[in-house]
Design a protein around this motif. Structure first.
Motif, PDB file in Angstrom:
ATOM      1  N   MET A  35       0.867  -1.181  -0.066  1.00 23.97           N
ATOM      2  CA  MET A  35       0.093  -0.069   0.185  1.00 23.97           C
ATOM      3  C   MET A  35       0.689   1.091   0.000  1.00 23.97           C
ATOM      4  O   MET A  35       0.491   2.100  -0.549  1.00 23.97           O
ATOM      5  N   ARG A  36       1.821   1.426   0.896  1.00 22.10           N
ATOM      6  CA  ARG A  36       2.730   2.544   1.035  1.00 22.10           C
ATOM      7  C   ARG A  36       3.425   2.851  -0.327  1.00 22.10           C
ATOM      8  O   ARG A  36       3.650   3.841  -0.642  1.00 22.10           O
ATOM      9  N   ALA A  37       3.710   1.690  -1.112  1.00 21.86           N
ATOM     10  CA  ALA A  37       4.544   1.673  -2.275  1.00 21.86           C
ATOM     11  C   ALA A  37       3.449   2.335  -3.677  1.00 21.86           C
ATOM     12  O   ALA A  37       3.867   3.055  -4.375  1.00 21.86           O
ATOM     13  N   ALA A  38       2.378   1.743  -3.505  1.00 21.40           N
ATOM     14  CA  ALA A  38       1.422   1.794  -4.446  1.00 21.40           C
ATOM     15  C   ALA A  38       0.338   2.819  -4.484  1.00 21.40           C
ATOM     16  O   ALA A  38      -0.320   3.304  -5.592  1.00 21.40           O
ATOM     17  N   THR A  39      -0.174   3.224  -3.456  1.00 19.05           N
ATOM     18  CA  THR A  39      -1.085   4.107  -3.037  1.00 19.05           C
ATOM     19  C   THR A  39      -0.706   5.443  -2.526  1.00 19.05           C
ATOM     20  O   THR A  39       0.243   5.456  -1.588  1.00 19.05           O
ATOM     21  N   PRO A  40      -0.899   6.573  -3.347  1.00 16.92           N
ATOM     22  CA  PRO A  40      -0.633   7.951  -2.829  1.00 16.92           C
ATOM     23  C   PRO A  40      -1.279   8.300  -1.110  1.00 16.92           C
ATOM     24  O   PRO A  40      -2.154   7.437  -0.878  1.00 16.92           O
ATOM     25  N   PHE A  41      -0.576   9.062  -0.463  1.00 20.24           N
ATOM     26  CA  PHE A  41      -1.237   9.245   0.748  1.00 20.24           C
ATOM     27  C   PHE A  41      -2.677   9.552   1.064  1.00 20.24           C
ATOM     28  O   PHE A  41      -3.330   9.238   1.683  1.00 20.24           O
ATOM     29  N   SER A  42      -3.107  10.297   0.088  1.00 17.85           N
ATOM     30  CA  SER A  42      -4.140  10.844   0.052  1.00 17.85           C
ATOM     31  C   SER A  42      -5.514   9.404  -0.221  1.00 17.85           C
ATOM     32  O   SER A  42      -6.521   9.671   0.383  1.00 17.85           O
ATOM     33  N   GLY A  43      -4.932   8.573  -0.845  1.00 18.20           N
ATOM     34  CA  GLY A  43      -5.791   7.281  -1.202  1.00 18.20           C
ATOM     35  C   GLY A  43      -5.749   6.568   0.387  1.00 18.20           C
ATOM     36  O   GLY A  43      -6.724   6.057   0.645  1.00 18.20           O
ATOM     37  N   ILE A  44      -4.558   6.755   0.909  1.00 17.51           N
ATOM     38  CA  ILE A  44      -4.595   5.827   2.417  1.00 17.51           C
ATOM     39  C   ILE A  44      -5.449   6.515   3.356  1.00 17.51           C
ATOM     40  O   ILE A  44      -6.093   5.967   4.039  1.00 17.51           O
ATOM     41  N   VAL A  45      -5.523   7.965   3.070  1.00 17.80           N
ATOM     42  CA  VAL A  45      -6.597   8.659   3.937  1.00 17.80           C
ATOM     43  C   VAL A  45      -8.114   8.124   3.593  1.00 17.80           C
ATOM     44  O   VAL A  45      -8.738   7.933   4.546  1.00 17.80           O
ATOM     45  N   GLU A  46      -8.176   8.132   2.325  1.00 22.39           N
ATOM     46  CA  GLU A  46      -9.571   7.743   1.843  1.00 22.39           C
ATOM     47  C   GLU A  46     -10.114   6.394   2.466  1.00 22.39           C
ATOM     48  O   GLU A  46     -11.170   6.101   2.920  1.00 22.39           O
ATOM     49  N   LEU A  47      -9.030   5.475   2.507  1.00 24.67           N
ATOM     50  CA  LEU A  47      -9.213   4.217   3.005  1.00 24.67           C
ATOM     51  C   LEU A  47      -9.452   4.095   4.454  1.00 24.67           C
ATOM     52  O   LEU A  47     -10.138   3.456   5.100  1.00 24.67           O
ATOM     53  N   GLY A  48      -8.622   4.879   5.023  1.00 23.26           N
ATOM     54  CA  GLY A  48      -8.758   5.146   6.439  1.00 23.26           C
ATOM     55  C   GLY A  48     -10.118   5.575   7.117  1.00 23.26           C
ATOM     56  O   GLY A  48     -10.603   5.133   7.913  1.00 23.26           O
ATOM     57  N   ALA A  49     -10.480   6.347   6.330  1.00 25.08           N
ATOM     58  CA  ALA A  49     -11.799   7.113   6.606  1.00 25.08           C
ATOM     59  C   ALA A  49     -12.916   6.011   6.401  1.00 25.08           C
ATOM     60  O   ALA A  49     -13.943   6.493   6.844  1.00 25.08           O
ATOM     61  N   LEU A  50     -12.701   5.473   5.309  1.00 21.20           N
ATOM     62  CA  LEU A  50     -13.845   4.429   4.874  1.00 21.20           C
ATOM     63  C   LEU A  50     -14.022   3.242   6.084  1.00 21.20           C
ATOM     64  O   LEU A  50     -14.949   3.112   6.467  1.00 21.20           O
ATOM     65  N   LEU A  51     -12.748   3.132   6.445  1.00 21.69           N
ATOM     66  CA  LEU A  51     -12.894   2.040   7.324  1.00 21.69           C
ATOM     67  C   LEU A  51     -13.411   2.521   8.965  1.00 21.69           C
ATOM     68  O   LEU A  51     -14.168   2.112   9.663  1.00 21.69           O
ATOM     69  N   ALA A  52     -13.232   3.808   9.136  1.00 17.75           N
ATOM     70  CA  ALA A  52     -13.759   4.314  10.352  1.00 17.75           C
ATOM     71  C   ALA A  52     -15.196   5.003  10.153  1.00 17.75           C
ATOM     72  O   ALA A  52     -15.667   5.415  11.105  1.00 17.75           O
ATOM     73  N   ALA A  53     -15.516   5.076   8.704  1.00 19.06           N
ATOM     74  CA  ALA A  53     -16.802   5.375   8.604  1.00 19.06           C
ATOM     75  C   ALA A  53     -17.183   6.954   9.103  1.00 19.06           C
ATOM     76  O   ALA A  53     -18.228   7.414   9.607  1.00 19.06           O
ATOM     77  N   SER A  54     -15.917   7.815   8.823  1.00 17.15           N
ATOM     78  CA  SER A  54     -16.018   9.215   9.385  1.00 17.15           C
ATOM     79  C   SER A  54     -15.433  10.059   8.621  1.00 17.15           C
ATOM     80  O   SER A  54     -14.489   9.799   7.693  1.00 17.15           O
ATOM     81  N   ASP A  55     -15.941  11.195   8.608  1.00 16.73           N
ATOM     82  CA  ASP A  55     -15.113  12.392   7.794  1.00 16.73           C
ATOM     83  C   ASP A  55     -14.267  13.464   8.650  1.00 16.73           C
ATOM     84  O   ASP A  55     -13.886  14.293   8.341  1.00 16.73           O
TER      85      ASP A  55
END
Length: 225
Positions: A35-55
């Protein structure tokens, strides 16, 4: 006068058959090497927010101490979020620190956390999640890092389990069966669907992938926490 002992809540005498579990664990997105190699930090943030179901907040996990530098450099661009990162302490062996980023500032917990004692070692052995419901019921861990492919199913199970343990275990068995039916290529595709934003429904996907995604869609729609 007829007495009512059915405890259905209609006469003010409802009492749950057991104490509802208040889960103490925090669920974190595993930002692994892929993930760290293939996904920009913006994408990691989106995935983390999806998991948390939070904005407003998200939780991330990394076994790579250098990821802390990445979060430090990027967190200021996401001031709307409170970002919490559980990361291995550089030079501290098997100890992890929890860092908090909010409003342009960084703070950290004064204690260090240990794998096995405080953290479920899912980044090393995903099969530990086969006991997910037992672990929720034991309720001793502080952190449960989740793999990106199955994170929405598992988080949904954690939502329903405190209120209906039977249903939670039923859904966990469905998840395990669907996961075990996947080939390595299927698993890679499920990760790509999350990390690269590929279509969530596609007739070209294998039967096993479509089954896995169907379970995810059903649970996350009903129990998105």
């Amino acid at each position: 006068m007829t007495e009512h002992n059915c405890k259905d809540g209609s006469h003010g005498n409802f009492r749950p058959a057991r104490k509802i579990i208040s889960i103490r664990s925090r669920f974190l997105l595993i930002a692994d090497e892929r993930m760290r190699a293939a996904t920009p930090f913006s994408g990691i943030v989106e995935l983390g927010a999806l998991l948390a179901a939070s904005d407003q907040f998200l939780y991330l996990f990394s076994e790579d101490p250098s990821f802390l530098d990445t979060v430090r450099a990027e967190a200021g661009k996401y001031s709307r979020y409170r970002i919490h990162l559980l990361v291995r302490e550089n030079g501290a062996g098997e100890q992890y620190t929890l860092r908090h980023f909010a409003g342009g500032s960084e703070t950290g917990d004064p204690v260090l956390y240990l794998p096995g004692q405080d953290i479920l070692e899912t980044w090393r052995n995903e099969r530990l999640l086969d006991r997910f419901c037992d672990i929720l019921e034991e309720n001793t861990l502080k952190f449960i890092p989740l793999p990106v492919a199955g994170m929405l199913i598992l988080r949904s199970i954690a939502t329903v389990f405190p209120y209906d343990t039977y249903l939670g275990r039923h859904y966990l068995s469905q998840y395990i069966a669907a996961r075990d039916a996947l080939t390595e290529d299927d698993r890679s595709l499920l990760v790509d669907i999350k990390e690269k934003g590929l279509p969530r429904i596609d007739d070209t996907y294998s039967d096993a992938v479509r089954r896995f995604l169907k379970i995810e869609r059903k649970l996350y729609t009903q129990f998105s926490h």
